[in-house]
Design an enzyme around this catalytic site. Structure first.
Site, mmCIF file in Angstrom:
data_model
loop_
_atom_site.group_PDB
_atom_site.id
_atom_site.type_symbol
_atom_site.label_atom_id
_atom_site.label_comp_id
_atom_site.label_asym_id
_atom_site.label_seq_id
_atom_site.Cartn_x
_atom_site.Cartn_y
_atom_site.Cartn_z
ATOM 1 N N ARG A 31 63.029 155.289 -6.175
ATOM 2 C CA ARG A 31 62.839 154.349 -7.273
ATOM 3 C C ARG A 31 63.072 152.928 -6.758
ATOM 4 O O ARG A 31 63.872 152.705 -5.858
ATOM 5 C CB ARG A 31 63.822 154.636 -8.405
ATOM 6 N N TYR A 59 55.915 157.624 -6.052
ATOM 7 C CA TYR A 59 57.095 158.455 -5.800
ATOM 8 C C TYR A 59 57.953 158.691 -7.039
ATOM 9 O O TYR A 59 58.257 157.742 -7.782
ATOM 10 C CB TYR A 59 57.979 157.806 -4.728
ATOM 11 N N LYS A 68 62.412 159.305 -15.914
ATOM 12 C CA LYS A 68 63.303 158.188 -16.213
ATOM 13 C C LYS A 68 62.656 157.179 -17.174
ATOM 14 O O LYS A 68 63.327 156.601 -18.013
ATOM 15 C CB LYS A 68 63.713 157.475 -14.927
ATOM 16 N N HIS A 101 71.585 160.353 -19.499
ATOM 17 C CA HIS A 101 71.414 160.776 -18.109
ATOM 18 C C HIS A 101 72.501 161.812 -17.809
ATOM 19 O O HIS A 101 73.484 161.518 -17.141
ATOM 20 C CB HIS A 101 71.540 159.544 -17.211
ATOM 21 N N SER A 148 74.859 158.582 -9.128
ATOM 22 C CA SER A 148 74.245 159.379 -8.062
ATOM 23 C C SER A 148 75.271 159.662 -6.961
ATOM 24 O O SER A 148 76.264 158.940 -6.816
ATOM 25 C CB SER A 148 73.025 158.671 -7.493
ATOM 26 N N CYS A 165 77.347 162.173 -6.801
ATOM 27 C CA CYS A 165 78.603 162.768 -7.277
ATOM 28 C C CYS A 165 78.459 164.266 -7.518
ATOM 29 O O CYS A 165 79.353 164.896 -8.074
ATOM 30 C CB CYS A 165 79.062 162.099 -8.562
ATOM 31 N N ASP A 195 69.679 166.887 -15.328
ATOM 32 C CA ASP A 195 69.508 165.437 -15.209
ATOM 33 C C ASP A 195 69.519 164.680 -16.539
ATOM 34 O O ASP A 195 70.077 163.601 -16.612
ATOM 35 C CB ASP A 195 68.199 165.134 -14.464
ATOM 36 N N ARG A 220 62.958 165.226 -1.560
ATOM 37 C CA ARG A 220 63.126 165.932 -2.839
ATOM 38 C C ARG A 220 62.448 167.292 -2.847
ATOM 39 O O ARG A 220 61.484 167.533 -2.113
ATOM 40 C CB ARG A 220 62.499 165.086 -3.955
ATOM 41 N N ASN A 270 85.736 173.432 -9.029
ATOM 42 C CA ASN A 270 85.735 172.595 -10.235
ATOM 43 C C ASN A 270 85.787 173.450 -11.502
ATOM 44 O O ASN A 270 86.090 172.952 -12.583
ATOM 45 C CB ASN A 270 84.512 171.671 -10.248
HETATM 46 O O1 SAT Z 1 63.120 159.425 -8.610
HETATM 47 S S1 SAT Z 1 63.884 159.839 -9.799
HETATM 48 O O2 SAT Z 1 64.095 158.680 -10.661
HETATM 49 O O3 SAT Z 1 63.185 160.864 -10.527
HETATM 50 C C1 SAT Z 1 65.355 160.491 -9.317
HETATM 51 C C2 SAT Z 1 66.409 159.464 -9.181
HETATM 52 O O4 SAT Z 1 66.258 158.493 -8.426
HETATM 53 O O5 SAT Z 1 67.449 159.599 -9.856
HETATM 54 MN MN MN Z 2 69.047 161.344 -12.386
#
Ligand code: SAT
Ligand code: MN
Length: 616
Positions: free
Chosen positions: A71, A211, A220, A240, A262, A264, A287, A385, A523
């Protein structure tokens, strides 16, 4: 079916307008069938853009352009009419100006390409919480990914009406005079990339990137940025967050959502394999969660997605066996390395590769004798990914597609906090939970920055939604408070917790990696405490920061001795650390939101400070 067969006049005229502007060679209305999927895969394979994987049935590897690998937050815009409505954490451009610029870019941008019309649904088809959209794209890769990530195709038409979210996407690289991609991923240079949300119109325009979240507009752009705006208008929450189903040894079930910045381990938590006997974690989503009040006054969540767009590096049999299984067939891999025997490989996969590898840039190189690579020389891109159907996950919950959603008992927030923040604490009430969400953040480490002066500072990522909130973040906090106030019965609201798996003690040589808590499957020990808290069990003490486990309340059966020894340390209130935290929130974090910061949050901060002072 063709565009002419579309009955809804609003949808038809929007498509026709886009066709006129983008000038594709042809327009294809996607039916979402298996035959269509295979036909488009063949187009990509024949064009040299995708490689079939001998070791993974019906799966393909794509390599993107090295400039188009994630992103692009700098090129992501919230184009509200007023800048103030986008708020201090979003990039804003006046919508009239942005549309003029983008219309210039879109003019003729699909020459030599096909425009695909993808009708899609976010959420189970027909669910009262689901929403519908149409993506127009000139990328076959996007069609294939949308097929996995959403419910797409012919079956969606009966549900589409004037309320659809229009999503226009182009890779921004027209092919003039019969030119071909020649095996090169199509995209535009970064200064021509625009990932634009128009919140008042519930509209998405994306240009120049192929992408992930830049291009799969259901994710998103729609399910978070636009949906957060719609949710505020309609009184629900677009978050999220992962959604997991937790079953205790008695067979009792609770559903939990969780927001983490991200890196984590959110996907790992959603697919966790408990180390404590008799407990079970199943996945509803990894997600995004959309939550709405049900008739009984509880908050119900759906996962608007149908697949996982997961980060491959670091995914191993040890860290997330379920994700590997989900991605074992019918999966699209992007920017992973290719092995000689036709499989994918990445750093942190748990075993070294053999022989030669084709790296994510397409170079053939000798594999290393380990599953790590020096920074910058990775075989798989760090943001490589897998796009895998959720239904293939071995731990997918049987009710993950329940149209009415699942009733949420607990909401978790968390970040990477090597100090100060304990393993777990619970908010006293809903608004205190909103406070905890508002201060979410991870500590900046030497690994995450090149600027040494930043190390040790907290990068705040409120509700882990910083890059995905479609409006002013201060108003977003207020919306959370309003949702709590709208509850018919406050006792039915989910309980809110802050967890931290990442406390460190670098001086203790016994601890693997210096981490004071093992994380991953262990956890589940914290989830057990949370489960019991939701039932009101007397397993807590009241502290200045909230409710925390009382002595012996965290199950340590089978935990390594060195973790048993560190546990009291990570279950203590670090009064001095929290005072610094309060100072940082007061001086650096909350002032960003100006008059949009809800007064409730400021009084909770004051109250926390008072309690900390009284603790001395
Ligand atoms: O590329 S995405 O936005 O789908 C995944 C991410 O960066 O959290
Ligand atoms: Mn995400």
């Amino acid at each position: 079916m063709t565009v002419n067969d579309i009955k809804n006049a609003k949808i038809k005229s929007w498509i026709e307008e886009c066709v006129k502007m983008c000038e594709p060679d042809q327009v294809v209305v996607c039916d979402g069938s298996a035959a269509e999927y295979d036909r488009l895969v063949k187009v990509c394979v024949d064009a040299g853009l995708a490689t079939p994987l001998a070791k993974k049935p019906h799966s393909y590897l794509f390599r993107s352009d090295p400039s188009d690998v994630a992103r692009v937050e700098k090129r992501t815009f919230i184009a509200s009419k007023k800048q103030e409505d986008a708020g201090p954490t979003n990039n804003w451009i006046d919508p009239v100006e942005l549309k003029a610029t983008m219309k210039g870019l879109y003019k003729g941008c699909m020459h030599g390409r096909t425009m695909y019309v993808i009708p899609f649904c976010m959420g189970p088809l027909g669910s009262p919480i689901a929403k519908y959209g149409i993506e127009l794209t000139d990328s076959e890769y996007v069609v294939l990914n949308m097929d996995i990530m959403t419910r797409a195709g012919e079956k969606v038409w009966p549900y589409l009406d004037d309320n659809f979210v229009p999503c226009l996407h182009s890779v921004g690289k027209p092919l003039e005079n019969g030119a071909k991609d020649n095996g090169v991923w199509a995209c535009a240079p970064v200064e021509k990339k625009y990932i634009s949300q128009f919140p008042e119109e519930h509209l998405v325009w994306s240009f120049g990137s192929g992408y992930g979240g830049n291009a799969l507009l259901g994710k998103k752009c729609f399910a978070l940025r636009i949906a957060s705006v719609i949710a505020r208008e309609e009184g629900w929450l677009a978050e999220h967050m992962l959604i997991l189903k937790l079953t205790n040894p008695k067979g009792e079930v609770k559903y939990v959502t969780g927001a983490f910045p991200s890196a984590c381990g959110k996907t790992n938590l959603a697919m966790l394999i408990p180390t404590i006997p008799g407990w079970k974690v199943e996945t509803v989503g990894d997600d995004i969660a959309w939550m709405k009040f049900g008739k009984d006054g509880r908050l119900y969540a759906i996962n608007p997605e149908a697949g996982f767009f997961g980060v491959a590096p670091g995914t191993s049999a040890q860290s997330n066996k379920n994700a590997l299984e989900a991605a074992s067939k019918n999966t699209i891999f992007t920017n992973c390395a290719l092995t000689e025997d036709g499989d994918v490989w990445w750093e942190g996969i748990g075993y070294p590769a053999k022989g030669k590898l084709v790296d994510w840039k397409g170079n053939v190189r000798d594999a290393l004798p380990k599953d790590k690579s020096p920074k910058g020389e990775e075989f798989a891109h760090p943001n490589a990914r897998f796009t895998a159907p959720a239904k293939q996950c071995p731990c997918i919950a049987s009710d993950w597609e329940s149209p009415e959603g699942v009733p949420i008992s607990a909401i978790l927030f968390g970040g990477r906090r090597p100090s100060t923040v304990p393993l777990v604490h619970q908010s006293r009430n809903w608004n205190h939970g909103v406070f905890l969400g508002s201060i979410v953040g991870s500590e900046i480490t030497a690994a995450s920055t090149i600027d040494a002066s930043q190390v040790g500072k907290i990068r705040r990522d409120p509700f882990a939604i910083l890059p995905f909130c479609g409006y002013n973040m201060g108003d977003y906090f207020q919306h959370w408070i309003d949702v709590g106030n709208a509850a018919k019965d406050k006792d039915l609201l989910p309980k809110i917790f802050y967890v931290n798996w990442f406390r460190k003690d670098d001086n203790n040589a016994e601890l693997p990696g210096g981490f004071m808590w093992p994380g991953y499957g262990d956890n589940s020990r914290v989830l057990e405490w949370i489960f019991d808290r939701c039932d009101g069990k007397d397993n807590f003490i009241d502290t200045p920061i909230g409710y925390m486990p009382k002595e012996g309340a965290i199950n340590t059966d089978g935990l390594a001795d060195y973790y048993k020894k560190t546990l009291p340390e990570i279950l203590k209130v670090d009064v001095e650390g929290w005072k610094k935290e309060v100072k940082d929130i007061r001086e650096n974090h909350y002032p960003k939101f100006g008059k949009h910061l809800p007064k409730e949050l400021m009084s909770i901060l004051d109250d926390l400070e008072k309690r900390l002072n009284a603790a001395n």
